[in-house]
Design an enzyme around this catalytic site. Structure first.
Site, PDB file in Angstrom:
ATOM      1  N   HIS A 159       1.564   1.184  -4.553  1.00  0.00           N
ATOM      2  CA  HIS A 159       2.675   1.969  -4.013  1.00  0.00           C
ATOM      3  C   HIS A 159       3.399   1.133  -2.961  1.00  0.00           C
ATOM      4  O   HIS A 159       2.792   0.270  -2.315  1.00  0.00           O
ATOM      5  CB  HIS A 159       2.160   3.251  -3.370  1.00  0.00           C
TER       6      HIS A 159
ATOM      7  N   GLU B 151       4.319   1.782   0.011  1.00  0.00           N
ATOM      8  CA  GLU B 151       3.727   1.848   1.345  1.00  0.00           C
ATOM      9  C   GLU B 151       2.553   0.897   1.492  1.00  0.00           C
ATOM     10  O   GLU B 151       2.440   0.182   2.489  1.00  0.00           O
ATOM     11  CB  GLU B 151       3.243   3.279   1.659  1.00  0.00           C
TER      12      GLU B 151
ATOM     13  N   CYS C 197       2.252   9.898  -0.398  1.00  0.00           N
ATOM     14  CA  CYS C 197       1.184  10.609  -1.100  1.00  0.00           C
ATOM     15  C   CYS C 197      -0.090  10.602  -0.253  1.00  0.00           C
ATOM     16  O   CYS C 197      -0.114  10.015   0.831  1.00  0.00           O
ATOM     17  CB  CYS C 197       0.934   9.926  -2.442  1.00  0.00           C
TER      18      CYS C 197
ATOM     19  N   CYS D 254      -1.267   6.914   0.575  1.00  0.00           N
ATOM     20  CA  CYS D 254      -0.360   6.208   1.483  1.00  0.00           C
ATOM     21  C   CYS D 254      -0.313   6.869   2.862  1.00  0.00           C
ATOM     22  O   CYS D 254      -0.199   6.176   3.873  1.00  0.00           O
ATOM     23  CB  CYS D 254       1.023   6.121   0.865  1.00  0.00           C
TER      24      CYS D 254
END
Length: 172
Positions: free
Chosen positions: A72, A74, A102, A105
């Site tokens: 991801h 992040e 999410c 993250c």
């Protein structure tokens, strides 16, 4: 004319003035990362980390191309920022992201000791900094983030994300 494939992103990048290094400036850069993700057929989530008014990390999702569920934006940018600073503690840093992080993250933002998180689009299904739940509000957490939720380029980021998934569904 609509794009012919999902990779043909109909949105243009933003070119914010360098004179005002504010939330809109940094979120514009995150938005540009989200467009880069779209063009690579990744979920259009973009991320920028700022420290002292300077960008020290930026990324977009690479889950599909890397075939890695942890890739991801992040996670990638937090790793970049830690390398840049030579410290895993990202104290004094602000993270700008186009969509609320999410669970994975959100946990990483807390663990990295970021000062602040600014996200454009709340995520009531999977967001964990105020959307579906709020990890930052857990009373026993040893670090708390300053949160700016929604408002900063929210409409533009929402339109980008919704456009991507609308084209994906139409292509199925």
């Amino acid at each position: 004319m609509p794009p012919s494939t999902p990779n043909d992103c109909p949105f243009e990048k933003r070119f914010p003035s360098q004179l005002a290094r504010d939330d809109v400036f940094f979120m514009s850069l995150a938005y540009n990362q989200a467009i880069d993700a779209w063009r690579r057929d990744e979920v259009p989530s973009g991320f920028v980390i700022e420290h002292g008014g300077e960008v020290i990390a930026f990324a977009h999702n690479t889950v599909e191309s890397a075939q890695d569920p942890t890739a991801h934006a992040e996670m990638l940018a937090i790793t970049q920022a830690a390398t840049t600073l030579g410290n895993w503690r990202l104290e004094g840093c602000t993270l700008y992201v186009t969509k609320e992080p999410c669970p994975m993250c959100s946990g990483a933002t807390l663990m990295s000791r970021l000062k602040r998180v600014c996200y454009a689009v709340p995520d009531p299904k999977m967001g964990c900094l105020g959307g579906a739940t709020d990890l930052n509000a857990l009373p026993r957490v040893n670090h708390h983030l300053e949160i700016t939720a929604g408002g900063v380029m929210e409409e533009e980021c929402r339109t980008l994300i919704q456009g991507f998934f609308k084209l994906k569904r139409a292509a199925e």
